[in-house]
Design a protein around this motif. Structure first.
Motif, PDB file in Angstrom:
ATOM      1  N   GLY A 549       0.800  -1.223   0.000  1.00 61.91           N
ATOM      2  CA  GLY A 549       0.000   0.000   0.000  1.00 61.91           C
ATOM      3  C   GLY A 549       0.826   1.262   0.000  1.00 61.91           C
ATOM      4  N   LYS A 550       1.984   1.243   0.658  1.00 54.59           N
ATOM      5  CA  LYS A 550       2.829   2.434   0.762  1.00 54.59           C
ATOM      6  C   LYS A 550       3.800   2.579  -0.409  1.00 54.59           C
ATOM      7  N   ASN A 551       4.228   1.473  -0.992  1.00 53.28           N
ATOM      8  CA  ASN A 551       5.349   1.523  -1.937  1.00 53.28           C
ATOM      9  C   ASN A 551       5.010   1.159  -3.378  1.00 53.28           C
ATOM     10  N   MET A 552       3.890   0.515  -3.619  1.00 56.34           N
ATOM     11  CA  MET A 552       3.528   0.158  -4.994  1.00 56.34           C
ATOM     12  C   MET A 552       2.389   1.069  -5.446  1.00 56.34           C
ATOM     13  N   LYS A 553       2.758   2.145  -6.137  1.00 59.78           N
ATOM     14  CA  LYS A 553       1.773   3.152  -6.524  1.00 59.78           C
ATOM     15  C   LYS A 553       0.775   2.632  -7.539  1.00 59.78           C
ATOM     16  N   ASP A 554       1.130   1.565  -8.248  1.00 57.63           N
ATOM     17  CA  ASP A 554       0.210   0.989  -9.234  1.00 57.63           C
ATOM     18  C   ASP A 554      -0.751  -0.009  -8.600  1.00 57.63           C
ATOM     19  N   ALA A 555      -0.565  -0.308  -7.319  1.00 50.48           N
ATOM     20  CA  ALA A 555      -1.411  -1.287  -6.620  1.00 50.48           C
ATOM     21  C   ALA A 555      -2.537  -0.571  -5.881  1.00 50.48           C
ATOM     22  N   ASP A 556      -3.764  -0.870  -6.258  1.00 45.85           N
ATOM     23  CA  ASP A 556      -4.944  -0.311  -5.579  1.00 45.85           C
ATOM     24  C   ASP A 556      -5.220  -1.171  -4.355  1.00 45.85           C
ATOM     25  N   ASN A 557      -4.476  -0.892  -3.284  1.00 48.30           N
ATOM     26  CA  ASN A 557      -4.548  -1.734  -2.098  1.00 48.30           C
ATOM     27  C   ASN A 557      -5.843  -1.560  -1.324  1.00 48.30           C
ATOM     28  N   GLU A 558      -6.599  -0.513  -1.660  1.00 42.91           N
ATOM     29  CA  GLU A 558      -7.921  -0.350  -1.052  1.00 42.91           C
ATOM     30  C   GLU A 558      -8.951  -1.220  -1.760  1.00 42.91           C
ATOM     31  N   ASN A 559      -8.518  -1.874  -2.826  1.00 45.80           N
ATOM     32  CA  ASN A 559      -9.398  -2.731  -3.621  1.00 45.80           C
ATOM     33  C   ASN A 559      -8.717  -4.086  -3.770  1.00 45.80           C
ATOM     34  N   ALA A 560      -8.536  -4.765  -2.640  1.00 46.48           N
ATOM     35  CA  ALA A 560      -7.748  -5.990  -2.594  1.00 46.48           C
ATOM     36  C   ALA A 560      -8.589  -7.179  -2.159  1.00 46.48           C
ATOM     37  N   VAL A 561      -8.166  -8.357  -2.609  1.00 48.96           N
ATOM     38  CA  VAL A 561      -8.817  -9.612  -2.234  1.00 48.96           C
ATOM     39  C   VAL A 561      -7.745 -10.572  -1.738  1.00 48.96           C
ATOM     40  N   ALA A 562      -8.140 -11.564  -0.963  1.00 50.00           N
ATOM     41  CA  ALA A 562      -7.217 -12.581  -0.455  1.00 50.00           C
ATOM     42  C   ALA A 562      -7.796 -13.957  -0.728  1.00 50.00           C
ATOM     43  N   LEU A 563      -6.935 -14.879  -1.164  1.00 49.67           N
ATOM     44  CA  LEU A 563      -7.358 -16.242  -1.480  1.00 49.67           C
ATOM     45  C   LEU A 563      -6.335 -17.219  -0.908  1.00 49.67           C
ATOM     46  N   GLY A 564      -6.806 -18.356  -0.394  1.00 51.92           N
ATOM     47  CA  GLY A 564      -5.879 -19.347   0.127  1.00 51.92           C
ATOM     48  C   GLY A 564      -6.509 -20.720   0.206  1.00 51.92           C
ATOM     49  N   ALA A 565      -5.663 -21.748   0.178  1.00 51.21           N
ATOM     50  CA  ALA A 565      -6.124 -23.131   0.251  1.00 51.21           C
ATOM     51  C   ALA A 565      -5.347 -23.889   1.310  1.00 51.21           C
ATOM     52  N   SER A 566      -6.007 -24.851   1.953  1.00 51.74           N
ATOM     53  CA  SER A 566      -5.410 -25.684   3.000  1.00 51.74           C
ATOM     54  C   SER A 566      -4.967 -24.782   4.153  1.00 51.74           C
ATOM     55  N   TYR A 567      -3.664 -24.699   4.473  1.00 55.73           N
ATOM     56  CA  TYR A 567      -3.268 -23.730   5.487  1.00 55.73           C
ATOM     57  C   TYR A 567      -3.637 -22.318   5.038  1.00 55.73           C
ATOM     58  N   GLY A 568      -3.561 -22.051   3.734  1.00 61.17           N
ATOM     59  CA  GLY A 568      -4.002 -20.759   3.230  1.00 61.17           C
ATOM     60  C   GLY A 568      -5.471 -20.526   3.504  1.00 61.17           C
ATOM     61  N   GLY A 569      -6.275 -21.599   3.452  1.00 66.75           N
ATOM     62  CA  GLY A 569      -7.687 -21.490   3.806  1.00 66.75           C
ATOM     63  C   GLY A 569      -7.865 -21.239   5.290  1.00 66.75           C
ATOM     64  N   TYR A 570      -7.029 -21.898   6.105  1.00 65.00           N
ATOM     65  CA  TYR A 570      -7.011 -21.592   7.542  1.00 65.00           C
ATOM     66  C   TYR A 570      -6.735 -20.111   7.753  1.00 65.00           C
ATOM     67  N   MET A 571      -5.737 -19.582   7.030  1.00 62.23           N
ATOM     68  CA  MET A 571      -5.369 -18.182   7.214  1.00 62.23           C
ATOM     69  C   MET A 571      -6.503 -17.250   6.795  1.00 62.23           C
ATOM     70  N   ILE A 572      -7.290 -17.635   5.788  1.00 63.83           N
ATOM     71  CA  ILE A 572      -8.461 -16.831   5.412  1.00 63.83           C
ATOM     72  C   ILE A 572      -9.439 -16.772   6.588  1.00 63.83           C
ATOM     73  N   ASN A 573      -9.690 -17.913   7.227  1.00 63.13           N
ATOM     74  CA  ASN A 573     -10.558 -17.920   8.408  1.00 63.13           C
ATOM     75  C   ASN A 573      -9.955 -17.089   9.541  1.00 63.13           C
ATOM     76  N   TRP A 574      -8.633 -17.174   9.704  1.00 62.41           N
ATOM     77  CA  TRP A 574      -7.959 -16.390  10.736  1.00 62.41           C
ATOM     78  C   TRP A 574      -8.060 -14.891  10.421  1.00 62.41           C
ATOM     79  N   LEU A 575      -7.843 -14.544   9.165  1.00 60.83           N
ATOM     80  CA  LEU A 575      -7.976 -13.141   8.751  1.00 60.83           C
ATOM     81  C   LEU A 575      -9.376 -12.622   9.031  1.00 60.83           C
ATOM     82  N   ASN A 576     -10.381 -13.454   8.779  1.00 62.51           N
ATOM     83  CA  ASN A 576     -11.766 -13.030   8.990  1.00 62.51           C
ATOM     84  C   ASN A 576     -12.012 -12.652  10.445  1.00 62.51           C
ATOM     85  N   GLY A 577     -11.258 -13.235  11.366  1.00 61.82           N
ATOM     86  CA  GLY A 577     -11.438 -12.915  12.771  1.00 61.82           C
ATOM     87  C   GLY A 577     -10.493 -11.853  13.284  1.00 61.82           C
TER      88      GLY A 577
END
Length: 758
Positions: A549-577
């Motif tokens: 968000g601070k260093n990549m001016k071409d990245a619209d970090n206010e318009n971001a999504v996250a995806l993960g599977a297995s442990y990555g899916g765990y992390m999605i649940n963790w992020l949600n909390g």
């Protein structure tokens, strides 16, 4: 053979592009055998061809078409043998010739499903030893299709111990076994296969090791088989220990006696062993082994047996150290010998790449002579030594689904320092180095962000992939992909399941963090995730997000999504909390853990949570009993770890729209984990969808199912980021699901149930 340049790299292009196997060069490196499989979404069918690539001319000829051929082995520089799966469930051993352009002569038929063929010349001209794998019943006899189809009137199953099911199947009476025999060239010049003998009958051993073991679990020479198998004295659900065995073969056409079986002792190493291999000539052998029991992400150590013919067979760790940690801080995944049997070839992850290394120094002695990297880009999947000392390698990258290359290690070592680019003598790409997909290496870059635990690693490395149509001055939504494992990594390699280029070509800047716990950055960094699942890895991802968000001016970090599977899916649940989850427009959870008690205690390999969370969730007396079984000392704080890092402890904070995907044959993590997460989202009034496949496991592998997976995922994330829908097909219509088929349904995913989406 390759597709025309794609107008846009889409899931259809990804899934229908020809998939090329690792190349098998002949000894001189002049001809390369390989298979190419292609799926047609128009015909809803797969075709497979066997081809021979001429290294000098680049010409490729077809040897067989529409046949399920695998496990290629050269007999000489022209003739080869392979396995062919037949429609009746049997397997044929076939012979072919590049010069004659054929691959159809049947040498013998096995009345079962067989695989993992290895062949080597015997001392008598025209005779070859054969080893392959096929299932055996409890009595050690071949598990035939007739036995597999036999059913009782009741469907019940009764179990007396752990390992009721594994990966995507319930345990049955059959088990893997190695079978040996002999191929003999007759007076007519044709090969014939002898009857096969179960090499493991009566031993209590199983090899290859379920569920992913293959030819990397055994090797063959003219008088012996070397293989790995789970320790039969330990429960496989509570321990990772695999032993290395050598079986002497006196006759390749008769059973051998039990005294011919030797276990290789390596004191102090109680973990998994893998990649056993004989030297191409001489008495040496090598293998990999881990120290710690119950820890499948422990560092692989390299062992060499100087003389397999000795009365006492000893193995030496080639990169040992006085500290016991080893002098090389990388974990190789495979080992093989150079053609002169004096050095070892190793494949290992290294900071987002999959490198090929060669040892330096005497491999029969322990020392601090570190391996030298022969590659620096992409990911090497296979390495084959050629007789003149060169090496044929197969690999892929983020933009190329298959490349072959020949490198000269002498030239590489003489011209560079470890980690430099290879001195390539020849290369061949299946996709024109990505050009036929509309992709290029210029889309790939890396970022390094501050680590949450600088004592272990100062920085966290992330690969970044931008759209092929990227323009300076424009801003693009960001897709953060979180890898599984948790001891895994994102690397410069190709995937048909999670391919960052698919998201980049939708219009995202894709960021793939390798936070604490990732492999390829030193064992301490990998180990640091133990009993720390939602701690440092989460903080690392937070820091990646903030840095972007601070260093990549071409990245619209206010318009971001996250995806993960297995442990990555765990992390999605963790992020949600937790706080970061509320900064994403939406998230996607594929086969993630919802609750530690419900999800991890129902998994088949219990050693995994018991190790990573440093114990069990129950009382100390029971913990001691389990510790005794696994030879592991558990922490007294294990119970708190099971609560501390459990996503279901933070449900009151969930608020981000989330797509949940979980398949019914996922026995690694129960379907209930996905249903529970979806039910919470729905009950809390949070926008959500649930996608399931009754015929898929932890991975979605069938092409038609995979295409639906991508349709649902891309439509979901694009809706929240303002990008165009990937497809405007109605999810309640047949076309979205690949259309209706007559007879048996190959893809059983159903349209959305309940209130239609607006």
């Amino acid at each position: 053979m390759m597709i025309a340049r794609a107008v846009k790299f889409t899931p259809e292009v990804l899934l229908s592009a020809p998939r090329r196997s690792a190349g098998l060069p002949n000894a001189e490196g002049t001809i390369v055998l390989h298979t190419i499989s292609t799926y047609s979404f128009q015909n809803h069918s797969k075709t497979t061809t066997l081809r021979a690539l001429n290294v000098k001319s680049g010409e490729s000829i077809e040897l067989a078409k529409d046949q399920d051929i695998s496990d290629l082995n050269w007999l000489d520089d022209d003739r080869f043998v392979a396995l062919r799966r037949e429609k009746n469930g049997h397997t044929s051993v076939i012979e072919g010739s590049v010069k004659s352009g054929t691959a159809s002569q049947v040498a013998g038929e096995i009345n079962a499903a067989a695989g993992n063929l290895r062949v080597t010349k015997l001392n008598v001209e025209g005779e070859y030893a054969v080893v392959l794998s096929a299932a055996a019943d409890r009595n050690g006899n071949l598990w035939t299709p007739e036995l597999a189809e036999r059913k009782t009137r009741s469907t019940g199953r009764l179990y007396n111990g752990l390992f009721v099911r594994h990966w995507d199947r319930f345990e049955g009476p059959e088990h893997n076994a190695l079978w040996y025999g002999k191929l003999t060239k007759g007076s007519n010049g044709e090969l014939s296969l002898s009857s096969l003998t179960n090499a493991l009958k009566g031993t209590g051993l199983e090899s290859p090791v379920q569920p992913f073991g293959g030819t990397d679990n055994f090797d063959i020479r003219n008088d012996a088989i070397i293989f790995v198998a789970k320790d039969p004295k330990l429960n496989p659900a509570l321990n990772t220990k695999c032993n290395v065995y050598i079986l002497r073969i006196k006759s390749w056409t008769h059973p051998t006696d039990s005294a011919s079986l030797r276990q290789i002792a390596i004191p102090g190493f109680e973990g998994a062993s893998s990649s056993p291999v004989f030297a191409p000539h001489g008495p040496k052998a090598a293998f990999l082994s881990m120290k710690r029991p119950g820890y499948e992400a422990d560092k692989n150590r390299i062992f060499v047996i100087p003389d397999v013919n000795a009365t006492e067979i000893n193995a030496t760790e080639t990169h040992g150290s006085s500290s016991g940690e080893g002098s090389w801080d990388r974990s190789p995944s495979s080992v093989s010998f150079t053609a002169d049997a004096q050095k070892l070839l190793l494949t290992a992850e290294n900071e987002g790449t999959g490198c090929l290394y060669i040892t330096d120094g005497d491999i029969t002695k322990s020392g601090d002579h570190l391996p030298i990297a022969l590659t620096s880009n992409g990911a090497v999947s296979d390495a084959r030594p050629l007789t003149d000392g060169r090496i044929f390698i197969s690999g892929s990258s983020l933009i190329d689904n298959s490349w072959y290359a020949i490198v000269d290690p002498k030239a590489e070592i003489a011209s560079s320092k470890p980690g430099c680019a290879p001195v390539g003598m020849w290369s061949h790409s299946n996709s024109g180095e990505g050009k036929k997909f509309g992709l290029s290496s210029s889309q790939i870059s890396s970022i390094r962000t501050p680590s949450s635990n600088p004592k272990i690693n100062k920085e966290v490395h992330s690969l970044v992939l931008k759209p092929s149509f990227y323009e300076e001055g424009k801003k693009y939504p960001v897709a953060y992909l979180i890898h599984g494992g948790p001891q895994g990594s994102w690397a410069d390699n190709w995937s048909t399941r999670w391919n960052p280029a698919v998201y980049a070509e939708q219009g995202y800047i894709v960021v793939t963090p390798n936070p604490t716990g990732s492999t390829g950055y030193g064992q301490a960094f990998t180990d640091a995730i133990n009993s720390n699942w939602g701690g440092d890895p989460y903080e690392d991802i937070v820091r990646v997000f903030e840095w972007v968000g601070k260093n990549m001016k071409d990245a619209d970090n206010e318009n971001a999504v996250a995806l993960g599977a297995s442990y990555g899916g765990y992390m999605i649940n963790w992020l949600n909390g937790h706080d970061l989850g509320r900064r994403f427009k939406t998230m996607v959870n594929h086969d993630g853990i919802f609750s530690f008690a419900g999800g991890l205690l129902a998994t088949e390999e219990l050693y995994f949570p018991f190790h990573d969370l440093k114990g069990t969730p129950w009382d100390a007396s029971t913990k001691s009993a389990v510790a005794k079984k696994t030879n592991e000392v558990f922490s007294s704080s294990s119970t708190s770890n099971w609560r501390k890092w459990d996503p279901s402890e933070y449900l009151s904070h969930w608020s981000t729209p989330t797509l949940i995907i979980h398949s019914e044959k996922d026995y690694r993590l129960n379907l209930s984990e996905g249903l529970a997460a979806f039910n919470v989202l729905q009950a809390r009034g949070i926008e959500s969808q649930f996608l399931t496949f009754p015929d898929e496991n932890h991975w979605v592998l069938k092409p038609e199912n995979s295409l639906v997976w991508h349709k649902v995922v891309l439509n979901w994330i694009n809706k929240f980021t303002g990008l165009p829908a990937y497809t405007d097909e109605d999810p309640n219509g047949d076309s979205f699901w690949g259309g209706v088929v007559e007879g048996k349904e190959e893809n059983s995913a159903m349209p959305i149930q309940g209130k239609p989406e607006t």
